[in-house]
Design a protein around this motif. Structure first.
Motif, short mmCIF file in Angstrom:
data_model
loop_
_atom_site.label_atom_id
_atom_site.label_comp_id
_atom_site.label_asym_id
_atom_site.label_seq_id
_atom_site.Cartn_x
_atom_site.Cartn_y
_atom_site.Cartn_z
N ASP A 46 0.89 -1.16 0.00
CA ASP A 46 0.00 0.00 0.00
C ASP A 46 0.93 1.21 0.00
O ASP A 46 1.42 1.61 1.05
CB ASP A 46 -0.89 -0.02 1.24
N GLU A 47 1.18 1.74 -1.20
CA GLU A 47 2.26 2.71 -1.41
C GLU A 47 3.56 2.04 -0.98
O GLU A 47 3.97 1.08 -1.61
CB GLU A 47 1.97 4.02 -0.68
N ASP A 48 4.19 2.50 0.13
CA ASP A 48 5.44 1.84 0.52
C ASP A 48 5.27 0.99 1.78
O ASP A 48 6.26 0.57 2.38
CB ASP A 48 6.55 2.87 0.72
N SER A 78 7.19 -0.07 6.69
CA SER A 78 7.55 0.38 5.35
C SER A 78 8.53 -0.60 4.72
O SER A 78 9.17 -1.41 5.42
CB SER A 78 8.18 1.77 5.40
N ASP A 164 4.72 -2.90 -10.55
CA ASP A 164 5.00 -1.69 -9.78
C ASP A 164 5.48 -2.01 -8.36
O ASP A 164 6.38 -1.35 -7.83
CB ASP A 164 3.77 -0.79 -9.71
N ALA A 165 4.86 -3.00 -7.72
CA ALA A 165 5.24 -3.35 -6.35
C ALA A 165 6.68 -3.89 -6.31
O ALA A 165 7.47 -3.51 -5.44
CB ALA A 165 4.27 -4.37 -5.77
N THR A 168 9.07 -1.09 -6.78
CA THR A 168 9.20 -0.31 -5.55
C THR A 168 10.20 -0.95 -4.60
O THR A 168 11.04 -0.27 -4.01
CB THR A 168 7.83 -0.17 -4.85
#
Length: 202
Positions: A46-48, A78, A164-165, A168
């Motif tokens: 979830d975002e970072d 995170s 994308d994950a 990241t």
């Protein structure tokens, strides 16, 4: 085999040239574990933030240990925090596990017959699979290897990753390794300054 184990094999095979620093490799291994957990749907980002998913059955003991160590209550961890926490001493843990599984052997030098020697990969299917994955420039293993300092020549042609994950996590590994190098440089400067002070006193 898992991505972390493949990364260890690649690192050991490259060690005859310039072995990666243990800290860099440990951070990259923590990133590799997180990527494998993403692929197993044991986590999502979830975002970072690393958000636990369902708890799958994982055959590899170290990867299962990684899944068990996930922070399962908000506020979640995170990616960066995961790398630093999980990465502590992780390279040594994987070397020990691979040796226990018979994937590594002790290489004795001729002049030191009774010395334990350094650990080198045994000629096993797992090692050959890792070498094939590395030779094919598989994107995730390549990016992790570059981050760990296994092969600097691949950096200029580092492949892109569509997920994308995963991208990241890979970016976070690069950032963490750069941060670790900055810490090393600061300590080297401080140590040199301290030595100069004592030389002046003497």
């Amino acid at each position: 085999m898992t991505t972390p184990r493949d990364l260890v094999f690649v690192a050991l095979d490259a060690a005859a040239g310039r072995p990666p620093a243990q800290g860099d490799l440990s951070l990259a291994l923590a990133g590799a574990e997180l990527i494998d957990l993403l692929r197993a749907q044991a986590v999502r980002l979830d975002e970072d933030l690393v958000v636990p998913g369902y708890r799958p059955m994982i055959a590899d003991p170290l990867l299962d240990q990684a899944a068990s160590s996930l922070v399962r209550q908000e506020p979640y961890e995170s990616v960066d925090d995961w790398l630093w926490r999980r990465g502590r001493g992780l390279a040594a843990a994987y070397l020990t596990a691979l040796e226990a599984d018979g994937q590594l052997v002790r290489h004795r030098r001729h002049r030191m017959p009774f010395a334990a020697g350094e650990r080198v990969p045994a000629d096993t299917p797992a090692r050959r699979d890792a070498a094939d994955r590395w030779a094919s420039h598989e994107p995730v293993l390549t990016v992790l290897g570059v981050a760990a300092g296994i092969d600097d020549t691949r950096g200029a042609e580092e492949p892109s990753v569509a997920d994308d994950a995963v991208a990241t996590v890979l970016a976070a590994v690069h950032d963490a390794v750069r941060e670790l190098e900055a810490v090393r440089q600061r300590r080297a400067i401080e140590d040199a300054a301290f030595d100069n002070i004592w030389r002046g006193v003497g």
